[in-house]
Structures are given as C-alpha cells and as structure tokens.
Design a protein around this motif. Structure first.
Motif, PDB file in Angstrom:
ATOM      1  N   ALA A  46      28.327  -8.038  32.764  1.00 45.40           N
ATOM      2  CA  ALA A  46      27.371  -7.060  31.645  1.00 45.40           C
ATOM      3  C   ALA A  46      27.562  -8.257  30.978  1.00 45.40           C
ATOM      4  O   ALA A  46      26.624  -7.837  29.900  1.00 45.40           O
ATOM      5  CB  ALA A  46      27.946  -6.136  31.991  1.00 45.40           C
ATOM      6  N   SER A  47      29.109  -8.663  29.959  1.00 44.87           N
ATOM      7  CA  SER A  47      28.636  -9.240  29.383  1.00 44.87           C
ATOM      8  C   SER A  47      28.047 -10.854  28.920  1.00 44.87           C
ATOM      9  O   SER A  47      27.320 -10.832  27.448  1.00 44.87           O
ATOM     10  CB  SER A  47      30.299  -9.548  28.709  1.00 44.87           C
ATOM     11  OG  SER A  47      30.720  -8.409  28.088  1.00 44.87           O
ATOM     12  N   LEU A  55      18.528  -1.033  30.658  1.00 45.22           N
ATOM     13  CA  LEU A  55      17.961  -2.167  30.637  1.00 45.22           C
ATOM     14  C   LEU A  55      17.548  -3.517  31.499  1.00 45.22           C
ATOM     15  O   LEU A  55      17.318  -3.711  31.654  1.00 45.22           O
ATOM     16  CB  LEU A  55      19.093  -3.059  29.415  1.00 45.22           C
ATOM     17  CG  LEU A  55      18.897  -3.193  27.897  1.00 45.22           C
ATOM     18  CD1 LEU A  55      20.633  -3.822  27.374  1.00 45.22           C
ATOM     19  CD2 LEU A  55      18.096  -3.858  27.239  1.00 45.22           C
ATOM     20  N   GLY A  56      18.881  -2.627  32.539  1.00 42.96           N
ATOM     21  CA  GLY A  56      18.651  -3.335  34.202  1.00 42.96           C
ATOM     22  C   GLY A  56      16.955  -3.083  34.448  1.00 42.96           C
ATOM     23  O   GLY A  56      16.107  -4.027  35.480  1.00 42.96           O
ATOM     24  N   ALA A  57      16.301  -1.520  34.407  1.00 44.94           N
ATOM     25  CA  ALA A  57      14.939  -1.116  35.176  1.00 44.94           C
ATOM     26  C   ALA A  57      14.628  -1.528  33.722  1.00 44.94           C
ATOM     27  O   ALA A  57      12.746  -2.374  34.952  1.00 44.94           O
ATOM     28  CB  ALA A  57      15.222   0.776  34.462  1.00 44.94           C
ATOM     29  N   THR A  74      26.821  -6.234  25.223  1.00 41.28           N
ATOM     30  CA  THR A  74      28.312  -7.861  25.247  1.00 41.28           C
ATOM     31  C   THR A  74      29.346  -7.445  24.116  1.00 41.28           C
ATOM     32  O   THR A  74      30.601  -7.902  25.271  1.00 41.28           O
ATOM     33  CB  THR A  74      27.137  -8.915  25.005  1.00 41.28           C
ATOM     34  OG1 THR A  74      26.335  -9.010  26.023  1.00 41.28           O
ATOM     35  CG2 THR A  74      28.451 -10.295  24.353  1.00 41.28           C
ATOM     36  N   VAL A  75      28.970  -6.820  23.577  1.00 39.69           N
ATOM     37  CA  VAL A  75      30.254  -6.711  22.605  1.00 39.69           C
ATOM     38  C   VAL A  75      30.389  -5.229  22.925  1.00 39.69           C
ATOM     39  O   VAL A  75      32.785  -5.641  23.207  1.00 39.69           O
ATOM     40  CB  VAL A  75      29.525  -6.283  21.229  1.00 39.69           C
ATOM     41  CG1 VAL A  75      30.973  -5.393  20.238  1.00 39.69           C
ATOM     42  CG2 VAL A  75      28.824  -7.047  20.553  1.00 39.69           C
ATOM     43  N   ILE A  76      30.457  -4.578  23.570  1.00 38.71           N
ATOM     44  CA  ILE A  76      30.975  -3.111  24.522  1.00 38.71           C
ATOM     45  C   ILE A  76      31.913  -3.563  25.481  1.00 38.71           C
ATOM     46  O   ILE A  76      33.446  -3.169  25.210  1.00 38.71           O
ATOM     47  CB  ILE A  76      30.512  -2.351  24.592  1.00 38.71           C
ATOM     48  CG1 ILE A  76      29.419  -1.636  23.458  1.00 38.71           C
ATOM     49  CG2 ILE A  76      30.750  -0.943  25.243  1.00 38.71           C
ATOM     50  CD1 ILE A  76      28.308  -0.468  23.590  1.00 38.71           C
ATOM     51  N   ASN A  77      31.718  -4.633  26.347  1.00 41.98           N
ATOM     52  CA  ASN A  77      31.946  -5.223  27.576  1.00 41.98           C
ATOM     53  C   ASN A  77      33.681  -6.445  27.228  1.00 41.98           C
ATOM     54  O   ASN A  77      33.650  -6.522  27.882  1.00 41.98           O
ATOM     55  CB  ASN A  77      31.312  -5.227  28.289  1.00 41.98           C
ATOM     56  CG  ASN A  77      30.381  -4.421  29.275  1.00 41.98           C
ATOM     57  OD1 ASN A  77      31.838  -3.630  29.628  1.00 41.98           O
ATOM     58  ND2 ASN A  77      29.461  -4.169  28.903  1.00 41.98           N
ATOM     59  N   GLY A  78      33.664  -6.633  25.712  1.00 39.95           N
ATOM     60  CA  GLY A  78      34.487  -8.163  25.485  1.00 39.95           C
ATOM     61  C   GLY A  78      34.272  -9.790  25.680  1.00 39.95           C
ATOM     62  O   GLY A  78      35.609  -9.665  26.334  1.00 39.95           O
ATOM     63  N   PHE A  79      33.018  -9.542  25.677  1.00 43.12           N
ATOM     64  CA  PHE A  79      32.608 -10.954  26.028  1.00 43.12           C
ATOM     65  C   PHE A  79      33.883 -11.632  24.460  1.00 43.12           C
ATOM     66  O   PHE A  79      33.215 -11.509  23.458  1.00 43.12           O
ATOM     67  CB  PHE A  79      31.013 -11.277  25.037  1.00 43.12           C
ATOM     68  CG  PHE A  79      31.650 -12.395  25.402  1.00 43.12           C
ATOM     69  CD1 PHE A  79      31.153 -13.094  26.564  1.00 43.12           C
ATOM     70  CD2 PHE A  79      30.405 -13.779  24.633  1.00 43.12           C
ATOM     71  CE1 PHE A  79      30.687 -14.020  27.422  1.00 43.12           C
ATOM     72  CE2 PHE A  79      30.449 -14.861  25.261  1.00 43.12           C
ATOM     73  CZ  PHE A  79      30.443 -15.100  26.681  1.00 43.12           C
ATOM     74  N   SER A 117      28.306   2.161  27.379  1.00 43.34           N
ATOM     75  CA  SER A 117      27.418   1.043  27.945  1.00 43.34           C
ATOM     76  C   SER A 117      27.139   1.060  29.425  1.00 43.34           C
ATOM     77  O   SER A 117      26.419   0.165  29.399  1.00 43.34           O
ATOM     78  CB  SER A 117      28.513  -0.205  28.231  1.00 43.34           C
ATOM     79  OG  SER A 117      28.088  -1.420  28.862  1.00 43.34           O
ATOM     80  N   ILE A 118      27.303   1.733  30.094  1.00 43.18           N
ATOM     81  CA  ILE A 118      26.833   2.178  31.340  1.00 43.18           C
ATOM     82  C   ILE A 118      25.545   2.194  31.097  1.00 43.18           C
ATOM     83  O   ILE A 118      24.068   2.246  31.975  1.00 43.18           O
ATOM     84  CB  ILE A 118      27.569   2.981  32.073  1.00 43.18           C
ATOM     85  CG1 ILE A 118      28.636   2.323  32.962  1.00 43.18           C
ATOM     86  CG2 ILE A 118      26.679   3.283  32.952  1.00 43.18           C
ATOM     87  CD1 ILE A 118      29.875   2.806  33.394  1.00 43.18           C
ATOM     88  N   VAL A 119      24.859   3.005  30.363  1.00 40.47           N
ATOM     89  CA  VAL A 119      23.492   3.762  29.615  1.00 40.47           C
ATOM     90  C   VAL A 119      22.772   2.978  29.546  1.00 40.47           C
ATOM     91  O   VAL A 119      21.322   2.504  29.908  1.00 40.47           O
ATOM     92  CB  VAL A 119      23.658   5.116  29.326  1.00 40.47           C
ATOM     93  CG1 VAL A 119      21.983   5.179  28.565  1.00 40.47           C
ATOM     94  CG2 VAL A 119      24.522   6.151  29.506  1.00 40.47           C
TER      95      VAL A 119
END
Length: 115
Positions: A68-69, A12-14, A110-115, A5-7
């Motif tokens: 992040a979600s 995506l942010g950059a 979104t999914v990885i961060n448990g939305f 998720s962090i990667v």
C-alpha cells in the motif's frame, strides 16, 4: 489508524479502477480531456494502465504488507503530474484540485503504512 488506511485504500482502489476503465475503453470524456491537455492518444492508454497498477496495489496492499505504501507513492506522483498538466495548459487551480486531493489521499496511505 489501520482502519483509516483500509478505507482509503478501498476508495482509492475503486476510484482508480473506474478512472482506468474510462481511459482504456476510450470514453469520450477521457478522449476530450487528453486532447484538452494536449497529450497524445497513446498516453491515455499508458495512464489507464498506470491507474490499474496503482489500484491493484492499493487493494492488494490490504493483505500484503508494504504494498500500500508503494501504491500510494505511485498514485500520488501520478496525480501530481496530472496537476502539472492541468496548470501547463492554463486550467484554473480548481480544475487541478481533484487531482491534488487524490495525491494527498494517496500520500496519506503511504505515510500511514510507514513508508
């Protein structure tokens, strides 16, 4: 999965900060693209601002739980609209594919961060 998720969030942010800068500064490629999509010039600015918000949410979401979600949902929906706009003007699926890939990656955050 947290590392994945962090990667994705950093990438995506950059990427979306880069996309936003082109839209907000009136980079010729972006102007031509929005003309091709038959979208008004003011919509390029709005889209650039939407990208800045999404990118900021992705990056801040590394430290702020839950953000992040929401950013993934925000960017994912935005990219689905990009796919629709490309298909609406008759572009091939290949032209819409990068936006679809970005949408999938954003929804993965979104999914990885448990939305």
């Amino acid at each position: 999965m947290h590392i994945v998720s962090i990667v994705l969030q950093v990438l995506l942010g950059a990427a979306f900060l880069l996309f936003a800068s082109g839209k907000l500064t009136g980079q010729q490629m972006q102007v031509d693209n929005f003309n091709h999509l038959r979208l008004p010039p003011w919509f390029r600015i709005v889209t650039g601002l939407v990208h800045v918000v999404g990118a900021a949410g992705m990056i801040a979401g590394i430290w702020v739980e839950g953000l992040a979600s929401w950013a993934g949902l925000w960017i994912g929906v935005t990219m689905l609209f990009a796919v629709i706009f490309h298909l609406r003007v008759g572009d091939s699926f290949g032209k819409a594919l990068p936006a679809l890939v970005l949408a999938v990656l954003a929804f993965a955050v979104t999914v990885i961060n448990g939305f």
